[in-house]
Design a protein around this motif. Structure first.
Motif, PDB file in Angstrom:
ATOM      1  N   PHE A  35      36.925  31.405  37.770  1.00 56.07           N
ATOM      2  CA  PHE A  35      36.440  31.471  39.055  1.00 56.07           C
ATOM      3  C   PHE A  35      35.966  33.034  39.117  1.00 56.07           C
ATOM      4  CE2 PHE A  35      38.250  27.528  39.735  1.00 56.07           C
ATOM      5  CZ  PHE A  35      37.357  27.061  40.687  1.00 56.07           C
ATOM      6  N   PRO A  36      34.703  33.234  39.385  1.00 52.21           N
ATOM      7  CA  PRO A  36      34.222  34.985  39.624  1.00 52.21           C
ATOM      8  C   PRO A  36      35.015  35.428  41.071  1.00 52.21           C
ATOM      9  CG  PRO A  36      32.493  33.497  39.463  1.00 52.21           C
ATOM     10  CD  PRO A  36      33.810  32.456  39.584  1.00 52.21           C
ATOM     11  N   THR A  37      35.549  36.611  40.750  1.00 45.49           N
ATOM     12  CA  THR A  37      36.164  37.097  42.242  1.00 45.49           C
ATOM     13  C   THR A  37      35.446  38.149  42.864  1.00 45.49           C
ATOM     14  OG1 THR A  37      36.974  38.746  40.475  1.00 45.49           O
ATOM     15  CG2 THR A  37      38.686  37.059  41.178  1.00 45.49           C
ATOM     16  N   HIS A  38      34.971  37.762  43.832  1.00 40.68           N
ATOM     17  CA  HIS A  38      34.144  38.460  44.863  1.00 40.68           C
ATOM     18  C   HIS A  38      34.524  37.878  46.111  1.00 40.68           C
ATOM     19  CE1 HIS A  38      30.858  40.342  47.010  1.00 40.68           C
ATOM     20  NE2 HIS A  38      30.984  41.292  46.282  1.00 40.68           N
ATOM     21  N   TRP A  39      34.759  38.993  47.278  1.00 46.40           N
ATOM     22  CA  TRP A  39      35.164  38.200  48.380  1.00 46.40           C
ATOM     23  C   TRP A  39      33.992  37.264  49.104  1.00 46.40           C
ATOM     24  CZ3 TRP A  39      32.035  38.752  52.800  1.00 46.40           C
ATOM     25  CH2 TRP A  39      31.074  39.667  52.553  1.00 46.40           C
ATOM     26  N   SER A  40      32.728  37.363  48.829  1.00 44.76           N
ATOM     27  CA  SER A  40      31.970  36.627  49.303  1.00 44.76           C
ATOM     28  C   SER A  40      32.053  34.999  48.478  1.00 44.76           C
ATOM     29  CB  SER A  40      30.371  36.914  49.163  1.00 44.76           C
ATOM     30  OG  SER A  40      30.223  36.953  47.928  1.00 44.76           O
ATOM     31  N   HIS A 124      29.345  30.987  54.994  1.00 46.46           N
ATOM     32  CA  HIS A 124      29.137  30.653  53.498  1.00 46.46           C
ATOM     33  C   HIS A 124      27.678  30.238  53.179  1.00 46.46           C
ATOM     34  CE1 HIS A 124      30.057  28.692  49.742  1.00 46.46           C
ATOM     35  NE2 HIS A 124      29.924  27.310  50.162  1.00 46.46           N
ATOM     36  N   MET A 125      26.914  29.447  53.964  1.00 40.38           N
ATOM     37  CA  MET A 125      25.618  29.168  53.920  1.00 40.38           C
ATOM     38  C   MET A 125      24.864  30.648  53.750  1.00 40.38           C
ATOM     39  SD  MET A 125      24.970  26.137  56.246  1.00 40.38           S
ATOM     40  CE  MET A 125      23.243  25.464  55.899  1.00 40.38           C
ATOM     41  N   LEU A 126      25.103  31.509  54.558  1.00 38.02           N
ATOM     42  CA  LEU A 126      24.195  32.485  54.476  1.00 38.02           C
ATOM     43  C   LEU A 126      24.237  33.388  53.227  1.00 38.02           C
ATOM     44  CD1 LEU A 126      24.585  34.168  58.181  1.00 38.02           C
ATOM     45  CD2 LEU A 126      22.812  33.033  57.035  1.00 38.02           C
ATOM     46  N   ARG A 127      25.590  33.212  52.777  1.00 38.84           N
ATOM     47  CA  ARG A 127      25.885  33.914  51.580  1.00 38.84           C
ATOM     48  C   ARG A 127      25.217  33.137  50.342  1.00 38.84           C
ATOM     49  NH1 ARG A 127      27.369  32.602  46.423  1.00 38.84           N
ATOM     50  NH2 ARG A 127      28.838  31.285  47.059  1.00 38.84           N
TER      51      ARG A 127
ATOM     52  N   ALA B 300      38.188  39.855  56.262  1.00 42.39           N
ATOM     53  CA  ALA B 300      38.821  41.077  55.768  1.00 42.39           C
ATOM     54  C   ALA B 300      39.851  40.794  54.735  1.00 42.39           C
ATOM     55  CB  ALA B 300      39.254  41.690  57.079  1.00 42.39           C
ATOM     56  N   CYS B 301      40.581  39.520  55.102  1.00 43.16           N
ATOM     57  CA  CYS B 301      41.758  39.345  54.159  1.00 43.16           C
ATOM     58  C   CYS B 301      41.174  38.914  52.951  1.00 43.16           C
ATOM     59  CB  CYS B 301      42.521  37.967  54.853  1.00 43.16           C
ATOM     60  SG  CYS B 301      43.430  38.293  56.221  1.00 43.16           S
ATOM     61  N   ALA B 302      40.092  38.365  52.781  1.00 40.78           N
ATOM     62  CA  ALA B 302      39.384  37.762  51.575  1.00 40.78           C
ATOM     63  C   ALA B 302      38.848  39.190  50.968  1.00 40.78           C
ATOM     64  CB  ALA B 302      38.046  37.071  51.913  1.00 40.78           C
ATOM     65  N   TRP B 304      40.187  41.910  51.055  1.00 42.20           N
ATOM     66  CA  TRP B 304      41.436  42.587  50.612  1.00 42.20           C
ATOM     67  C   TRP B 304      42.115  41.996  49.545  1.00 42.20           C
ATOM     68  CZ3 TRP B 304      46.944  41.224  51.856  1.00 42.20           C
ATOM     69  CH2 TRP B 304      47.845  42.250  51.608  1.00 42.20           C
ATOM     70  N   ILE B 305      42.323  40.450  49.173  1.00 40.60           N
ATOM     71  CA  ILE B 305      43.027  39.974  48.168  1.00 40.60           C
ATOM     72  C   ILE B 305      41.821  39.931  46.941  1.00 40.60           C
ATOM     73  CG2 ILE B 305      44.641  38.291  49.555  1.00 40.60           C
ATOM     74  CD1 ILE B 305      42.787  36.172  49.112  1.00 40.60           C
ATOM     75  N   THR B 306      40.727  39.760  47.107  1.00 33.42           N
ATOM     76  CA  THR B 306      39.874  39.934  45.851  1.00 33.42           C
ATOM     77  C   THR B 306      39.616  41.309  45.409  1.00 33.42           C
ATOM     78  OG1 THR B 306      38.070  40.124  47.411  1.00 33.42           O
ATOM     79  CG2 THR B 306      38.619  38.174  46.279  1.00 33.42           C
ATOM     80  N   ALA B 307      39.798  42.442  46.325  1.00 32.28           N
ATOM     81  CA  ALA B 307      39.775  44.018  45.774  1.00 32.28           C
ATOM     82  C   ALA B 307      41.072  44.139  45.008  1.00 32.28           C
ATOM     83  CB  ALA B 307      39.635  44.648  46.900  1.00 32.28           C
ATOM     84  N   LYS B 308      42.374  43.564  45.552  1.00 35.40           N
ATOM     85  CA  LYS B 308      43.452  43.865  44.727  1.00 35.40           C
ATOM     86  C   LYS B 308      43.459  43.298  43.221  1.00 35.40           C
ATOM     87  CE  LYS B 308      46.858  45.284  47.374  1.00 35.40           C
ATOM     88  NZ  LYS B 308      47.288  46.845  47.114  1.00 35.40           N
ATOM     89  N   GLN B 309      42.843  42.006  43.397  1.00 37.53           N
ATOM     90  CA  GLN B 309      42.647  41.369  41.809  1.00 37.53           C
ATOM     91  C   GLN B 309      41.607  42.246  41.222  1.00 37.53           C
ATOM     92  OE1 GLN B 309      43.770  38.617  40.824  1.00 37.53           O
ATOM     93  NE2 GLN B 309      42.511  38.791  38.768  1.00 37.53           N
ATOM     94  N   ARG B 310      40.791  42.668  41.635  1.00 40.86           N
ATOM     95  CA  ARG B 310      39.802  43.671  40.805  1.00 40.86           C
ATOM     96  C   ARG B 310      40.568  44.661  40.079  1.00 40.86           C
ATOM     97  NH1 ARG B 310      33.500  44.071  42.797  1.00 40.86           N
ATOM     98  NH2 ARG B 310      33.244  42.245  41.608  1.00 40.86           N
ATOM     99  N   SER B 311      41.251  45.520  40.742  1.00 42.09           N
ATOM    100  CA  SER B 311      41.672  46.586  40.366  1.00 42.09           C
ATOM    101  C   SER B 311      42.750  46.488  39.070  1.00 42.09           C
ATOM    102  CB  SER B 311      42.437  47.375  41.501  1.00 42.09           C
ATOM    103  OG  SER B 311      43.608  46.827  41.831  1.00 42.09           O
ATOM    104  N   HIS B 312      43.358  45.041  39.079  1.00 37.87           N
ATOM    105  CA  HIS B 312      43.962  44.789  37.975  1.00 37.87           C
ATOM    106  C   HIS B 312      43.383  44.194  36.868  1.00 37.87           C
ATOM    107  CE1 HIS B 312      47.758  45.649  40.137  1.00 37.87           C
ATOM    108  NE2 HIS B 312      47.365  45.028  41.149  1.00 37.87           N
TER     109      HIS B 312
END
Lengths: 554, 313
Positions: A35-40, A124-127, B300-302, B304-312
Motif C-alpha cells: 500500500f502506498p503511504t501518503h496521507w491522502s 476522499h472523492m475530491l482526492r 491531521a492524524c493521517a 502524522w502517521i504516514t509522515a512517521k512511516q516515511r522517515s523510516h
C-alpha cells in the motif's frame, strides 16, 4: 530446534489446514500486498472506520428505539416533558437519552460519526478526482464510490427523521414538498411513501426499516465491492523515481500497513468519541416532539443536505407556471430535484465524459498531479465553489443573524455568487495550475533555488541553483503531454473523417480543444541543464513553442 | 536565542508567529477594551440608590426630557430624525415604555437601526418613575405594566445592591423573594400547553432554543436567554418591533403564564449533551464543528502517521 521454526503443535495444525486450503500461498500473496503511504490515501479509510462505528453504535440504539408513531404521554425521568403527548418513537428516544446508561453518549457518537462519515466520503472523492485516479481502469470503482456517497446522504436524511422531534418532521415536510413538485406523479409518490396524507402514522416505521436494514445492507455490499476492486486493481500512487505504471511502491499489508491502519481506526474512534463526549449534538429533548403546526427558526438539515436547502432558498419563483390548471412549481423542481441530480450523477458520469473528450483510453496507475491537468482541476474547484455557495446559502438565516447582514442581502449575494463564483474559481484555479507548471519546468531545467547568494567576480549577485534529486526529476517529468484526440485527421484520399462532420464530432472537437489548449509544454527540457540561459528570452521562446504545439493548421 | 535561531526556519515557524500575535492582540484587547458591562456598571454606580418604593413624577419628567424627548418630541408626538420617522408614544402604553427601557433598547443610539438588548441605562425605580410620568402626562389607555403580584418582575442582580455585607444580605433576600414569587407564578402552569404555544407562535422567529433568528428586511428576532418574566409578558402585550401583538384576547393571561414558564425552562435547562452546546444554534454549528474540528483532526492524524512511516522508509 531452529529459533525461526514455530512450535510443533502449531506447525501441525498449520500444515493440516494448508494441505487442504492452500492458505499459505494466498496469505503470502495478500499479506505482502503493498500500500502506498501518503496521507491522502487514508481518507477513504476514515469513511470505512466511521461506517464501522456507525454500524456498532446503531445496533446499540436499535435495542431501545421503538419506531412507532403510536401516541403516548411522556412519564419518565426527564421532568420538563412529563405529561406531554408525543409519539412512541420520540418517547423511546427520550428514554434512550435519559434512562439508558450511556444512551445519550451512544446517540451522540452515532450522530457525530454520521457527519464525519459523509465528510470523509467527500474528502476522499475530491482526492480521487483531483489526482485523476478515477480514470481507466478504475471508472467502475469510482461509480460505486459515488453511489455510496449518494446512499450515505439519503441514509443520513432518514436517520435524521427517525426520532420524530421537531427538525425530523420539518425535514420530512421538505422531502414531501420536493416529491409533490414532480409533475403528474408528485402527489401519488407522496401518498405512496407516507401511506396517505402527511405525516400519517406509517412513515417512521417505513424509514426505520430502510435506515437500519435496506440501505446499510446495500452500503455494506458496495463498500465490500469497492474494497475488492481496489484490492484487485491495486492502489494508485504518486509519481516518483521507483513508482511506475507497472510497479507499486509502499508498505506491505502485514505488518506495517495493518498496524498503521489499525492505529488509525483508534484515532478516528477517539476523535468521534471525544466530540460525542464534549460537544452536544441534536438535543432532541430541547427541540420537543414534532407537530405539523410547529416550526422553528434556525432549524437546518445536517450539513450534507445543506446544499439542497440552499438551492431551495435562493432559487427564484420567476419560472413557476400553470399548465391547464396544473401548477409546475419549477422553484422547487429545479433546485430540489435538478440540483440533487447534478450533484449525485455529475460525478458518476464524469470519467466517461472526460475519456470521450480526450480520447484517452489508456490505463493509468500513476496519479496525476492536479496542476498537470489544469482544466480538470479548474472544473473541480468550480464544482466545489458551486456546492459551497449552495451550502452556505442553506444557512443564510444563521449567517444573517450571526454577522448582522440583512437576510435579503444574503439571498442576492448567493444568487450572484452561485453563478459568478464557479466561473471565477475555474479561471483562477487554472491560472494557478499553469503557473505551477511553469515553475516546475523552471525547476526541472535549472534545479531548485538553494537560498545561497553568491557574488560573481563582476560584482553581480546570483542565487545558486542546485540540482534536483533524482526523485524530484521523476516527479517533475511525470507530466505527460495531455492526451488529445485527432478528429480532424483526413484519410489517404484527403477526405475528412466522418466523425468530424457530425454535430457530436464538432462538439467533441471543440471540447477537446478547450480541454487541452492551455498547457505548458515540457518537450525538450533536459533536467538540470539550463543554468546559463537568459530567463526572459527563454520564456518567450517557450511560449512560442507551446502555441505551435496546440494550435492546429487549418 | 540559540533555541530560536535553530527553529526560526522551521516550516511551521510562520504559523506559530501569526498565532502568537493573534493571541497577544486578542488577550490584550479583552483586557483593555471597555466592555459594555463594565461601562454600564460604572454608570450604574453613579445613579443614586433609592428603594423606598415611592413614585417621583418629577424624576420621571426629568428622564423623559433628557433621554426621550429629543427624538420622540416634547409631547411624545414623534418626529422625523434624519431619515427615520420616530414613532409617536401616544397610546403605546406603560408596558411598552417599561419593556423598551428596562431591556436597554431605549434610549437608542441610532434611530435607523434595530436596537439590541443592552444593560438598562436606568434603574428599575427610575423606569417606574418614567412610566408613571408617561401615564400621567400622555394618558393610560395603552397596555399597562403588569402588577408585580401578578407577573414577577425582573430577577435582582448583585450589582443593584451596595457591595458591603449588608448589601449581600439584601440581595439574597430579594433573590429569595423573587424566586418564591416566580415559583408560585409558574406552579400551576401546563408544560405541554406552554410548549405547544411556544412552538406554534414563538419558535418561528425566536427558534426552538430561544436563540433568536433572522427576519426579513434586515431585522432580527432577539434571543430570549436573559428576558425576565415581566419583559416577556410586556413584549407579548405590546409587540415591539416586528413582533405581532398577543393581547389577552389572543393569548390569555393563563397561556402567557405557560409560555413564560416554558421559556424559563429553556433558559435554565442545562446542556445534557456536553459542556459545549454550540450556542444551541443547531445543525449549522454542528456541521461547522464536524468539518473544522472532527475531520480536520482525523486528517491531521493521517498526515502524522504516514509522515512517521516515511522517515523510516
Amino acid at each position: 530446534m531452529n529459533a525461526n521454526e514455530p512450535p510443533k503443535a502449531l506447525r501441525g495444525v498449520g500444515n493440516f489446514i494448508d494441505d487442504r486450503f492452500h492458505l499459505a500461498k494466498m496469505g503470502e500473496k495478500n499479506l505482502r500486498k503493498v500500500f502506498p503511504t501518503h496521507w491522502s490515501f487514508m481518507l477513504g479509510e476514515i469513511a470505512l472506520y466511521s461506517f464501522i462505528i456507525l454500524l456498532l453504535s446503531g445496533v446499540f440504539l436499535t435495542l431501545w428505539f421503538d419506531p412507532s408513531m403510536e401516541h403516548v404521554t411522556y412519564d419518565g425521568s426527564y421532568q420538563r416533558l412529563n405529561g406531554v403527548g408525543m409519539s412512541r418513537a420520540y418517547e423511546s428516544t427520550l428514554h434512550l437519552t435519559f434512562d439508558v446508561r450511556g444512551g445519550l453518549f451512544m446517540r451522540q457518537v452515532h450522530h457525530w460519526a454520521a457527519l464525519i462519515f459523509v465528510a470523509s466520503l467527500v474528502f476522499h472523492m475530491l482526492r480521487v478526482f483531483f489526482t485523476g485516479a478515477f480514470r481507466k481502469p478504475r471508472e467502475i470503482n469510482w461509480v460505486i464510490g459515488a453511489t455510496i456517497f449518494m446512499l450515505a446522504t439519503i441514509e443520513g436524511l432518514f436517520g435524521y427523521s427517525l426520532p420524530d422531534d421537531l427538525p425530523s418532521g420539518m425535514g420530512l415536510r421538505i422531502l414531501q414538498g420536493v416529491m409533490m413538485s414532480l409533475p403528474l406523479v408528485g402527489t401519488y409518490v407522496s401518498m405512496f411513501l407516507f401511506g396517505g396524507e402527511f405525516p400519517g402514522d406509517l412513515i417512521i416505521p417505513r424509514l426505520y426499516s430502510l435506515h437500519i436494514l435496506v440501505i446499510p445492507a446495500v452500503l455494506l455490499a458496495l463498500i465490500a465491492a469497492h474494497f475488492m476492486i481496489l484490492w484487485h486493481q491495486k492502489h494508485t500512487q504518486y509519481p516518483g523515481a521507483k513508482e511506475t505504471e507497472k510497479k507499486n511502491i509502499g508498505a506491505p499489508m502485514f505488518p506495517a500497513f495493518a498496524v498503521k491502519a489499525g492505529g488509525f481506526f483508534f484515532f478516528t474512534f477517539a476523535i468521534i468519541a471525544g466530540l460525542a463526549a464534549f460537544v452536544q449534538i441534536n438535543p432532541i429533548h430541547l427541540f420537543g416532539p414534532f407537530s405539523p403546526t410547529s416550526i422553528s427558526a434556525g432549524t437546518q438539515p445536517d450539513w450534507y443536505m445543506g446544499f439542497l436547502e440552499g438551492s431551495l432558498r435562493i432559487f427564484p419563483n420567476w419560472f413557476d407556471v400553470n399548465i391547464a390548471g396544473y401548477a409546475i412549481p419549477t422553484a422547487v423542481l429545479v433546485p430540489g430535484l435538478g440540483i440533487m441530480g447534478l450533484v449525485f450523477t455529475g460525478p458518476m458520469v464524469w470519467p466517461f465524459i472526460e475519456a470521450w473528450i480526450t480520447g484517452d483510453r489508456r490505463p493509468h496507475n500513476v496519479a496525476d498531479r492536479p496542476r498537470n491537468a489544469p482544466t480538470r482541476t479548474g472544473l473541480g474547484v468550480a464544482a466545489i465553489t458551486f456546492y459551497g455557495v449552495l451550502w452556505l446559502a442553506g444557512s443564510n438565516d444563521i449567517l444573517s443573524h450571526t454577522f448582522s447582514i440583512s437576510l435579503y442581502t444574503t439571498t442576492y449575494i448567493f444568487r450572484v455568487a452561485v453563478l459568478v463564483g464557479p466561473v471565477l474559481a475555474f479561471i483562477i484555479a487554472k491560472r494557478i495550475c499553469l503557473g505551477l507548471q511553469r515553475r516546475d519546468r523552471e525547476t526541472l531545467e535549472h534545479g531548485y533555488e538553494s537560498g545561497t547568494i553568491q557574488q560573481l567576480p563582476s560584482g553581480e549577485f546570483i542565487e545558486v541553483h542546485k540540482e534536483s534529486s533524482e526523485n524530484m526529476v521523476h516527479v517533475l517529468q511525470s507530466k505527460k503531454p495531455l492526451p488529445r484526440i485527432d478528429v480532424d485527421a483526413t484519410d489517404e484520399n484527403g477526405v475528412e473523417s466522418p466523425a468530424k462532420r457530425s454535430i457530436m464530432g464538432r462538439l467533441r472537437e471543440g471540447l477537446a480543444h478547450w480541454y487541452t489548449k492551455d498547457n505548458v509544454s515540457f518537450d525538450g527540457v533536459r533536467p538540470n541543464s539550463g543554468h546559463h540561459l537568459h530567463h526572459d528570452g527563454f520564456e518567450d521562446a517557450a511560449e512560442e513553442h507551446d502555441r505551435s504545439e496546440t494550435v492546429r493548421t487549418p | 536565542m540559540k533555541w530560536i535561531t535553530a527553529r526560526r526556519r522551521h516550516p511551521l515557524a510562520g504559523y506559530v508567529v501569526v498565532i502568537l500575535a493573534l493571541v497577544v492582540f486578542g488577550v490584550g484587547y479583552t483586557f483593555l477594551a471597555p466592555t459594555a458591562d463594565r461601562a454600564e456598571a460604572q454608570q450604574d454606580q453613579a445613579a443614586p440608590e433609592r428603594s423606598d418604593g415611592k413614585i417621583d413624577l418629577a424624576q420621571g419628567k426629568e428622564i423623559f426630557a433628557q433621554s426621550c424627548a429629543s427624538c420622540h418630541g416634547k409631547n411624545a408626538e414623534g418626529k422625523r430624525v434624519g431619515d427615520t420617522d420616530v414613532p409617536s408614544l401616544i397610546g403605546v402604553g406603560g408596558a411598552a415604555v417599561d419593556f423598551q427601557v428596562s431591556t436597554g433598547r431605549m434610549p437608542s443610539m441610532n434611530a435607523d437601526k434595530q436596537m439590541p438588548r443592552k444593560y438598562p441605562a436606568f434603574t428599575q425605580d427610575e423606569i417606574d418613575d418614567l412610566v408613571a410620568f408617561y401615564e400621567d402626562e400622555f394618558g393610560d389607555d395603552g397596555p399597562k405594566v403588569p402588577e408585580e403580584d401578578l407577573v414577577p418582575a425582573t430577577a435582582p442582580e448583585r450589582n443593584q445592591f451596595p457591595s458591603d455585607h449588608e448589601g449581600e444580605k439584601a440581595f439574597e433576600k430579594a433573590k429569595e423573594e423573587y424566586d418564591e414569587a416566580f415559583a408560585s407564578y409558574t406552579s400551576n402552569s401546563d408544560t405541554e400547553a406552554g410548549m405547544k404555544l411556544y412552538l406554534t407562535n414563538c419558535a418561528h422567529c425566536h427558534s426552538w432554543s430561544g436563540a433568536g433568528g433572522a427576519l426579513t428586511d434586515g431585522r432580527w428576532a432577539p434571543e430570549l436567554h436573559e428576558a425576565s418574566p415581566r419583559q416577556l409578558y410586556e413584549a407579548m402585550l405590546t409587540g415591539p418591533g416586528a413582533m405581532p401583538v398577543f393581547n389577552d384576547a389572543t393569548v390569555s393571561a393563563e397561556d402567557k403564564q405557560n409560555i413564560i414558564a416554558y421559556v424559563n425552562d429553556l433558559q435554565e435547562e442545562p446542556d445534557a449533551g456536553g459542556p459545549f452546546a454550540l450556542g444551541r444554534v443547531g445543525q449549522v454549528a454542528e456541521g461547522f464543528i464536524g468539518w473544522t474540528i472532527g475531520i480536520s483532526l482525523i486528517v491531521a492524524c493521517a498526515i502524522w502517521i504516514t509522515a512517521k512511516q516515511r522517515s523510516h522508509d
